[in-house]
Design a protein around this motif. Structure first.
Motif, PDB file in Angstrom:
ATOM      1  N   ALA A 183       0.768  -1.058   0.048  1.00  0.00           N
ATOM      2  CA  ALA A 183      -0.094   0.215  -0.081  1.00  0.00           C
ATOM      3  C   ALA A 183       0.946   1.074  -0.040  1.00  0.00           C
ATOM      4  CB  ALA A 183      -0.977   0.039   1.093  1.00  0.00           C
ATOM      5  N   ASP A 184       1.932   1.437   0.779  1.00  0.00           N
ATOM      6  CA  ASP A 184       2.912   2.509   0.776  1.00  0.00           C
ATOM      7  C   ASP A 184       3.376   2.788  -0.676  1.00  0.00           C
ATOM      8  OD1 ASP A 184       2.181   2.581   3.498  1.00  0.00           O
ATOM      9  OD2 ASP A 184       4.152   1.615   4.067  1.00  0.00           O
ATOM     10  N   ASP A 185       3.509   2.003  -1.435  1.00  0.00           N
ATOM     11  CA  ASP A 185       4.280   1.925  -2.652  1.00  0.00           C
ATOM     12  C   ASP A 185       3.258   2.569  -3.750  1.00  0.00           C
ATOM     13  OD1 ASP A 185       6.575   1.366  -1.703  1.00  0.00           O
ATOM     14  OD2 ASP A 185       6.139  -0.928  -2.301  1.00  0.00           O
ATOM     15  N   LEU A 186       1.822   2.487  -3.575  1.00  0.00           N
ATOM     16  CA  LEU A 186       0.763   3.113  -4.127  1.00  0.00           C
ATOM     17  C   LEU A 186       0.434   4.235  -4.232  1.00  0.00           C
ATOM     18  CD1 LEU A 186      -1.134  -0.471  -4.265  1.00  0.00           C
ATOM     19  CD2 LEU A 186       0.414   0.445  -6.057  1.00  0.00           C
ATOM     20  N   GLY A 204      -5.232   6.499  -4.516  1.00  0.00           N
ATOM     21  CA  GLY A 204      -6.373   5.874  -5.064  1.00  0.00           C
ATOM     22  C   GLY A 204      -6.364   4.457  -5.368  1.00  0.00           C
ATOM     23  N   LEU A 205      -5.251   3.949  -5.174  1.00  0.00           N
ATOM     24  CA  LEU A 205      -4.760   2.602  -5.601  1.00  0.00           C
ATOM     25  C   LEU A 205      -4.478   1.653  -4.306  1.00  0.00           C
ATOM     26  CD1 LEU A 205      -2.890   2.964  -8.775  1.00  0.00           C
ATOM     27  CD2 LEU A 205      -5.166   2.280  -8.745  1.00  0.00           C
ATOM     28  N   LYS A 206      -4.510   2.447  -3.072  1.00  0.00           N
ATOM     29  CA  LYS A 206      -4.096   1.450  -2.025  1.00  0.00           C
ATOM     30  C   LYS A 206      -4.816   0.586  -1.433  1.00  0.00           C
ATOM     31  CE  LYS A 206      -1.626   5.466   0.334  1.00  0.00           C
ATOM     32  NZ  LYS A 206      -0.306   4.783   0.218  1.00  0.00           N
ATOM     33  N   LYS A 207      -6.222   0.356  -1.978  1.00  0.00           N
ATOM     34  CA  LYS A 207      -7.106  -0.650  -1.584  1.00  0.00           C
ATOM     35  C   LYS A 207      -6.715  -2.086  -2.296  1.00  0.00           C
ATOM     36  CE  LYS A 207     -11.176   1.983  -0.158  1.00  0.00           C
ATOM     37  NZ  LYS A 207     -12.616   2.247  -0.426  1.00  0.00           N
ATOM     38  N   LEU A 208      -6.010  -1.550  -3.448  1.00  0.00           N
ATOM     39  CA  LEU A 208      -5.541  -2.734  -4.346  1.00  0.00           C
ATOM     40  C   LEU A 208      -4.739  -3.601  -3.651  1.00  0.00           C
ATOM     41  CD1 LEU A 208      -5.555  -4.052  -7.329  1.00  0.00           C
ATOM     42  CD2 LEU A 208      -3.256  -2.689  -7.686  1.00  0.00           C
ATOM     43  N   ALA A 209      -3.729  -3.424  -2.790  1.00  0.00           N
ATOM     44  CA  ALA A 209      -2.824  -4.002  -1.830  1.00  0.00           C
ATOM     45  C   ALA A 209      -3.656  -5.138  -0.940  1.00  0.00           C
ATOM     46  CB  ALA A 209      -1.888  -3.175  -1.008  1.00  0.00           C
ATOM     47  N   ARG A 210      -4.906  -4.759  -0.595  1.00  0.00           N
ATOM     48  CA  ARG A 210      -5.597  -5.509   0.285  1.00  0.00           C
ATOM     49  C   ARG A 210      -6.465  -6.754  -0.405  1.00  0.00           C
ATOM     50  NH1 ARG A 210      -7.300  -0.696   2.769  1.00  0.00           N
ATOM     51  NH2 ARG A 210      -9.325  -1.234   2.483  1.00  0.00           N
TER      52      ARG A 210
END
Length: 232
Positions: free
Chosen positions: A115-118, A121-127
């Motif tokens: 998530a820290d690398d996104l 608006g894309l942080k939810k992708l990490a989950r």
């Protein structure tokens, strides 16, 4: 799965896998249900709006992530994901914002981004739980993807229109109806009985008057002297 699938990928990162996955999904879902490129954006249209509309009409977005997906840069050495107008970013952000099912597909040995690398608006992708697809196990890995897409129909909530459908009118309780029907029926019976009573009473009085009249006539005749018949 009966809905549409949008395949999101970056050409310089995973074009080869994108083509193979597209062919596999097209064979199982049908050509009209799988979208892989939006190159025919009409002149004058806002490409962000077009991409957002296209993604919003799908039930799932397959996000292909290769080894260079996170660090891919443009000609000015700027990371593409940091550009708000980057097509890949727009497509994934639109799906996440609209609760479209997003399935990260890790290809060519790629790792799931943190998530820290996104961007925000894309942080939810990490989950989101991802699926790995490799060249050596492509058939079995691709089958896991099609199985995951097939489960989406069972997870979709019921349409709002159906949930809000008006219920059929409920019949009135029998007790409430009887409260009015029974007195009405009783009144009808009483009225009918009263009418019959008065009708019989009138007939009886008329008969009594006729009998009294006949008796009076008979009594008068008895008091009259006998009438002599003329001699011949």
């Amino acid at each position: 799965m009966r809905g549409d699938v949008f395949i999101c990928y970056r050409r310089e990162d995973s074009a080869g896998f994108a083509g193979r996955i597209y062919d596999r999904l097209k064979a199982s879902l049908g050509r009209e249900s799988v979208f892989i490129d939006v190159d025919n954006i009409p002149a004058g249209r806002d490409f962000v709006e077009v991409l957002t509309e296209r993604v919003a009409r799908c039930d799932a977005l397959v996000a292909l992530i290769g080894r260079n997906w996170l660090t891919s840069s443009d000609g000015d050495n700027r990371r593409r994901l940091d550009d708000p107008d980057d097509f890949v970013r727009i497509e994934i952000e639109a799906a996440l914002a609209r609760n479209v099912k997003v399935i990260p597909v890790l290809v060519d040995g790629a790792s799931m981004p943190q998530a820290d690398d996104l961007p925000e608006g894309l942080k939810k992708l990490a989950r989101r739980q991802g699926i790995e697809i490799s060249h050596n196990r492509f058939d079995s890995d691709a089958e896991r993807l099609t199985d995951a897409l097939a489960q989406i129909d069972g997870e979709k909530p019921a349409p709002a229109a159906a949930a809000a459908a008006p219920s059929a009118p409920q019949p009135k309780p029998a007790a409430s109806v009887a409260r009015w029907v029974i007195p009405a029926a009783a009144l009808a019976i009483v009225a009918g009985g009263a009418g019959s009573f008065y009708e019989q009473r009138g007939a009886h009085e008329e008969q009594s008057r006729q009998e009294e009249k006949a008796k009076t006539t008979s009594d008068v005749l008895k008091t009259l002297p006998p009438r002599k018949l003329p001699s011949l």
